[in-house]
Design a protein around this motif. Structure first.
Motif, short mmCIF file in Angstrom:
data_model
loop_
_atom_site.label_atom_id
_atom_site.label_comp_id
_atom_site.label_asym_id
_atom_site.label_seq_id
_atom_site.Cartn_x
_atom_site.Cartn_y
_atom_site.Cartn_z
N PRO A 11 -9.79 11.17 -2.05
CA PRO A 11 -8.72 12.15 -2.24
C PRO A 11 -7.59 11.92 -1.23
O PRO A 11 -7.82 11.53 -0.09
N GLY A 12 -6.38 12.16 -1.67
CA GLY A 12 -5.24 12.13 -0.76
C GLY A 12 -4.81 10.76 -0.30
O GLY A 12 -4.06 10.65 0.68
N PHE A 13 -5.26 9.70 -0.94
CA PHE A 13 -4.82 8.36 -0.56
C PHE A 13 -3.37 8.17 -0.97
O PHE A 13 -2.96 8.57 -2.06
N CYS A 14 -2.58 7.58 -0.10
CA CYS A 14 -1.17 7.35 -0.40
C CYS A 14 -0.72 6.05 0.28
O CYS A 14 -1.50 5.40 0.97
N GLY A 15 0.53 5.70 0.08
CA GLY A 15 1.07 4.50 0.69
C GLY A 15 0.91 4.52 2.19
O GLY A 15 1.15 5.54 2.83
N GLY A 16 0.48 3.42 2.76
CA GLY A 16 0.23 3.34 4.19
C GLY A 16 -1.22 3.52 4.56
O GLY A 16 -1.61 3.23 5.70
N ASP A 17 -2.04 4.03 3.62
CA ASP A 17 -3.47 4.22 3.91
C ASP A 17 -4.27 2.93 3.69
O ASP A 17 -5.43 2.86 4.08
N GLY A 18 -3.63 1.94 3.09
CA GLY A 18 -4.32 0.67 2.87
C GLY A 18 -5.45 0.79 1.87
O GLY A 18 -5.54 1.74 1.10
N GLY A 19 -6.35 -0.19 1.89
CA GLY A 19 -7.51 -0.16 1.02
C GLY A 19 -7.21 -0.42 -0.45
O GLY A 19 -8.07 -0.17 -1.31
N GLU A 20 -6.02 -0.93 -0.75
CA GLU A 20 -5.68 -1.19 -2.15
C GLU A 20 -6.55 -2.30 -2.72
O GLU A 20 -6.97 -3.22 -2.02
N LEU A 21 -6.82 -2.21 -4.01
CA LEU A 21 -7.43 -3.32 -4.74
C LEU A 21 -6.29 -4.25 -5.15
O LEU A 21 -5.40 -3.85 -5.90
N LYS A 22 -6.33 -5.49 -4.68
CA LYS A 22 -5.33 -6.47 -5.06
C LYS A 22 -5.89 -7.35 -6.16
O LYS A 22 -6.93 -7.99 -5.98
N SER A 47 0.88 -13.76 -14.96
CA SER A 47 1.05 -12.37 -14.55
C SER A 47 1.19 -12.31 -13.04
O SER A 47 0.67 -13.17 -12.33
N ALA A 48 1.87 -11.30 -12.56
CA ALA A 48 2.11 -11.15 -11.13
C ALA A 48 0.91 -10.47 -10.46
O ALA A 48 0.07 -9.85 -11.12
N ASP A 49 0.81 -10.61 -9.14
CA ASP A 49 -0.21 -9.89 -8.39
C ASP A 49 0.05 -8.39 -8.52
O ASP A 49 1.20 -7.94 -8.59
N ARG A 50 -1.03 -7.62 -8.52
CA ARG A 50 -0.93 -6.16 -8.60
C ARG A 50 -1.76 -5.54 -7.48
O ARG A 50 -2.83 -6.05 -7.14
N GLU A 51 -1.26 -4.44 -6.92
CA GLU A 51 -2.01 -3.68 -5.92
C GLU A 51 -2.25 -2.27 -6.46
O GLU A 51 -1.30 -1.57 -6.82
N ILE A 52 -3.52 -1.87 -6.49
CA ILE A 52 -3.91 -0.60 -7.09
C ILE A 52 -4.45 0.32 -6.01
O ILE A 52 -5.39 -0.05 -5.29
N HIS A 53 -3.86 1.50 -5.86
CA HIS A 53 -4.32 2.45 -4.86
C HIS A 53 -5.67 3.03 -5.29
O HIS A 53 -5.86 3.39 -6.46
N PRO A 54 -6.62 3.17 -4.36
CA PRO A 54 -7.97 3.64 -4.69
C PRO A 54 -8.04 5.17 -4.77
O PRO A 54 -8.75 5.83 -4.02
N ALA A 110 -8.17 -1.34 5.15
CA ALA A 110 -8.12 0.12 5.00
C ALA A 110 -7.72 0.78 6.31
O ALA A 110 -8.22 0.42 7.38
N LYS A 111 -6.84 1.75 6.23
CA LYS A 111 -6.43 2.55 7.38
C LYS A 111 -7.04 3.95 7.33
O LYS A 111 -6.84 4.75 8.24
N LYS A 112 -7.78 4.21 6.27
CA LYS A 112 -8.40 5.51 6.05
C LYS A 112 -9.76 5.25 5.42
O LYS A 112 -9.96 4.24 4.74
N GLU A 113 -10.72 6.14 5.66
CA GLU A 113 -12.04 5.95 5.07
C GLU A 113 -11.94 5.79 3.56
O GLU A 113 -11.23 6.53 2.89
N ARG A 114 -12.69 4.82 3.03
CA ARG A 114 -12.56 4.46 1.61
C ARG A 114 -13.94 4.29 1.00
O ARG A 114 -14.76 3.52 1.48
N PHE A 115 -14.20 5.04 -0.08
CA PHE A 115 -15.46 4.92 -0.83
C PHE A 115 -15.16 4.45 -2.24
O PHE A 115 -14.15 4.82 -2.85
#
Length: 307
Positions: free
Chosen positions: A244-255, A268-275, A295-300
């Motif tokens: 919950p509450g993940f936003c830009g700057g929290d890292g942990g994106e799926l690339k 196709s271009a690379d994509r980054e998906i927020h978790p 990740a800059k924030k806990e990520r499950f």
């Protein structure tokens, strides 16, 4: 109807690993030897050599032989990029996935959905995951030396902690986790199995990434195969995010890395998906190269691999 390539994964791997060797010269000073003679030259006879290849090198070789997306598409029961297929979308009788999600999976190798599961259930699973972490039920992936359920994992490439879970342990699993496992093994698996040849077991894993730049380097979950009888290779990867509450700057994106065509150009271009909480990403395991960014924030995340 999709067709299976007769040149299977095993033979392609053997070609990649085996080098050509030269036979010893026939002895000039012996003219009457039988045709099946055993010749022992002065120098030790060369033997066939097998080169050691890294997983990355093997994947590069296989991708050069055949586009991995086209290989995986042959595991679908029908070609989905035709006008005839689109005319019969109403016959698919999907329980939870949309026709667009299936078409994206076929055409691009991956798809994303944000409304598959009830958010209250996902929030409950996140609370249960926090409790399991506090109880010491997760193990650092780097400490696991070998695991037959996850043969493609390079322990040096990832910083997460993991916990394998089993939907059959309904008397042990906490309630929200069991609800999610039942959904994935039920309606979601049924939808995917109605479109893709799935005949093997499914593995489930909870993963935790600490907030101090925990990451997972670029990798692929399986080798590309179109053999309908092969149950050793993963075919579909499903990831549910619990953050919950993940936003830009929290890292942990799926690339997700873009695919190259036969000419070496990106299709196709690379994509980054927020978790984000409740977000589900589905992709073809032997096709999609992906990574978890620091990740800059806990990520499950809960991941299911279907064979």
């Amino acid at each position: 109807m999709s067709t299976v390539n007769e040149d299977g994964l095993e033979s392609r791997i053997l070609r990649a690993a085996t080098t050509n060797t030269e036979l010893p010269d026939f002895p000039d000073d012996q003219s009457d030897l039988p045709s099946d003679f055993e010749y022992v030259p002065d120098e030790e006879e060369e033997v066939e050599e097998v080169e050691e290849m890294t997983e990355t090198e093997l994947l590069q070789y296989l991708d050069q032989q055949d586009n991995p997306l086209m290989v995986a598409q042959r595991l679908f029961y029908h070609e989905l990029n035709t006008l005839n297929a689109q005319k019969h979308e109403h016959d698919w009788k999907l329980k939870c996935l949309t026709t667009k999600a299936i078409e994206d999976l076929y055409a691009h190798g991956w798809t994303q959905m944000d409304t598959l599961l009830d958010l209250e259930v996902v929030k409950g699973l996140r609370r249960e995951a926090d409790t399991m972490l506090s109880n010491g039920e997760f193990t650092a992936a780097s400490e696991i030396k070998s695991n037959e359920e996850d043969p493609y994992r390079d322990t040096n490439a990832r910083d997460d902690m993991i916990k394998w879970v089993d939907p059959e342990n309904n008397n042990i699993n906490p309630p929200y986790l069991q609800k999610v496992l039942d959904f994935i093994s039920g309606s979601l698996h049924d939808d995917l199995a109605s479109m893709i040849r799935l005949h093997g077991k499914t593995e489930y894993q909870l993963a935790y990434y600490h907030p101090k730049d925990a990451q997972y380097e670029k990798h692929r979950d399986a080798l590309p195969t179109d053999n309908p009888d092969d149950t050793s290779q993963r075919r579909v990867t499903v990831i549910l995010y619990l953050n919950p509450g993940f936003c830009g700057g929290d890292g942990g994106e799926l690339k997700i890395f873009g695919n190259e065509n036969a000419q070496g150009c990106l299709d196709s271009a690379d994509r980054e998906i927020h978790p984000l909480l409740g977000r589900v990403v589905i992709f073809l395991s032997g096709v999609v190269d992906h990574a978890v960014l620091p990740a800059k924030k806990e990520r499950f995340a809960l991941t299911a691999w279907m064979r």
